[in-house]
Design a protein around this motif. Sequence first.
Motif, PDB file in Angstrom:
ATOM      1  N   ALA A   1      -1.636   3.419   7.354  1.00  0.00           N
ATOM      2  CA  ALA A   1      -2.491   2.248   7.217  1.00  0.00           C
ATOM      3  C   ALA A   1      -2.305   0.910   7.750  1.00  0.00           C
ATOM      4  CB  ALA A   1      -2.542   2.082   5.571  1.00  0.00           C
ATOM      5  N   LYS A   2      -3.119   0.663   8.455  1.00  0.00           N
ATOM      6  CA  LYS A   2      -3.202  -1.011   8.916  1.00  0.00           C
ATOM      7  C   LYS A   2      -3.879  -1.942   8.203  1.00  0.00           C
ATOM      8  CE  LYS A   2      -2.927  -4.018  12.253  1.00  0.00           C
ATOM      9  NZ  LYS A   2      -1.935  -4.851  12.501  1.00  0.00           N
ATOM     10  N   VAL A   3      -3.306  -3.116   8.063  1.00  0.00           N
ATOM     11  CA  VAL A   3      -4.039  -4.186   7.184  1.00  0.00           C
ATOM     12  C   VAL A   3      -4.203  -5.467   8.310  1.00  0.00           C
ATOM     13  CG1 VAL A   3      -3.832  -5.898   5.681  1.00  0.00           C
ATOM     14  CG2 VAL A   3      -2.812  -3.746   4.987  1.00  0.00           C
ATOM     15  N   GLY A   4      -5.381  -5.517   8.616  1.00  0.00           N
ATOM     16  CA  GLY A   4      -5.891  -6.496   9.870  1.00  0.00           C
ATOM     17  C   GLY A   4      -6.253  -5.894  10.869  1.00  0.00           C
TER      18      GLY A   4
ATOM     19  N   VAL B   1       0.949  -1.140   0.046  1.00  0.00           N
ATOM     20  CA  VAL B   1       0.037  -0.246   0.094  1.00  0.00           C
ATOM     21  C   VAL B   1       0.780   1.215   0.055  1.00  0.00           C
ATOM     22  CG1 VAL B   1      -1.594   1.110   1.225  1.00  0.00           C
ATOM     23  CG2 VAL B   1      -1.829  -1.271   1.435  1.00  0.00           C
ATOM     24  N   GLN B   2       0.639   2.118  -0.997  1.00  0.00           N
ATOM     25  CA  GLN B   2       1.409   3.355  -1.081  1.00  0.00           C
ATOM     26  C   GLN B   2       0.441   4.519  -0.599  1.00  0.00           C
ATOM     27  OE1 GLN B   2       2.949   3.107  -5.020  1.00  0.00           O
ATOM     28  NE2 GLN B   2       4.664   2.600  -4.307  1.00  0.00           N
TER      29      GLN B   2
ATOM     30  N   TYR C   1       1.002  -0.007  12.965  1.00  0.00           N
ATOM     31  CA  TYR C   1       0.499   0.181  11.315  1.00  0.00           C
ATOM     32  C   TYR C   1       1.667  -0.223  10.321  1.00  0.00           C
ATOM     33  CZ  TYR C   1      -2.975   2.999  13.368  1.00  0.00           C
ATOM     34  OH  TYR C   1      -4.416   3.287  14.034  1.00  0.00           O
ATOM     35  N   ASN C   2       1.095  -0.643   9.339  1.00  0.00           N
ATOM     36  CA  ASN C   2       2.071  -1.423   8.271  1.00  0.00           C
ATOM     37  C   ASN C   2       2.510  -0.406   7.180  1.00  0.00           C
ATOM     38  OD1 ASN C   2      -1.028  -3.286   8.495  1.00  0.00           O
ATOM     39  ND2 ASN C   2       0.969  -4.377   8.962  1.00  0.00           N
ATOM     40  N   TYR C   3       2.098   0.451   6.789  1.00  0.00           N
ATOM     41  CA  TYR C   3       2.310   1.442   5.803  1.00  0.00           C
ATOM     42  C   TYR C   3       2.253   3.038   6.168  1.00  0.00           C
ATOM     43  CZ  TYR C   3       1.760  -3.154   3.332  1.00  0.00           C
ATOM     44  OH  TYR C   3       1.570  -4.275   2.739  1.00  0.00           O
ATOM     45  N   TRP C   4       3.296   3.442   5.756  1.00  0.00           N
ATOM     46  CA  TRP C   4       3.431   5.097   6.061  1.00  0.00           C
ATOM     47  C   TRP C   4       3.677   6.047   4.764  1.00  0.00           C
ATOM     48  CZ3 TRP C   4       2.781   6.972  11.294  1.00  0.00           C
ATOM     49  CH2 TRP C   4       2.762   6.168  12.043  1.00  0.00           C
ATOM     50  N   GLY C   5       3.112   7.066   4.888  1.00  0.00           N
ATOM     51  CA  GLY C   5       3.260   7.973   3.897  1.00  0.00           C
ATOM     52  C   GLY C   5       4.617   8.819   4.434  1.00  0.00           C
TER      53      GLY C   5
END
Length: 126
Positions: free
Chosen positions: A97-100, A2-3, A113-117
């Motif tokens: 963003a968090k997946v799960g 995820v971007q 959190y899994n992804y960061w901007g």
Amino acid sequence: QVQLVESGGDSVQAGGSLRVSCVASEYYRSNYMAWFRQAPGKEREGVAVISTDYGSTYYADSVKGRFTISQDNAKNTVYLQMNSLKPEDTAMYYCAAKVGRLWVADVFKSDKYNYWGQGTQVTVSS
């Protein structure tokens, strides 16, 4: 993967308003979207979180009643509307963003959190 791409940061006067945005690729994969902020010399802190599936929202005490997090699934975008801004709101604002699944007690923990901007700068002058 995820971007996340943030935008909308700016310099404003105290008492003013600003809306920052975060566009997420593969938005459907994220179960939670959050805004964190980090001021120079301070730890990163959670500001607002939204459950993308149910729309539940969570706010840090410092921004409750002034900030609103929202989402537009059609645009793969999460927003943070900031009103009545104060100089202490000055910081780099990050989308995450968090997946799960995420326990309510953990919504403001950055390591969940899994992804960061890359962040967008908000500066509030007095």
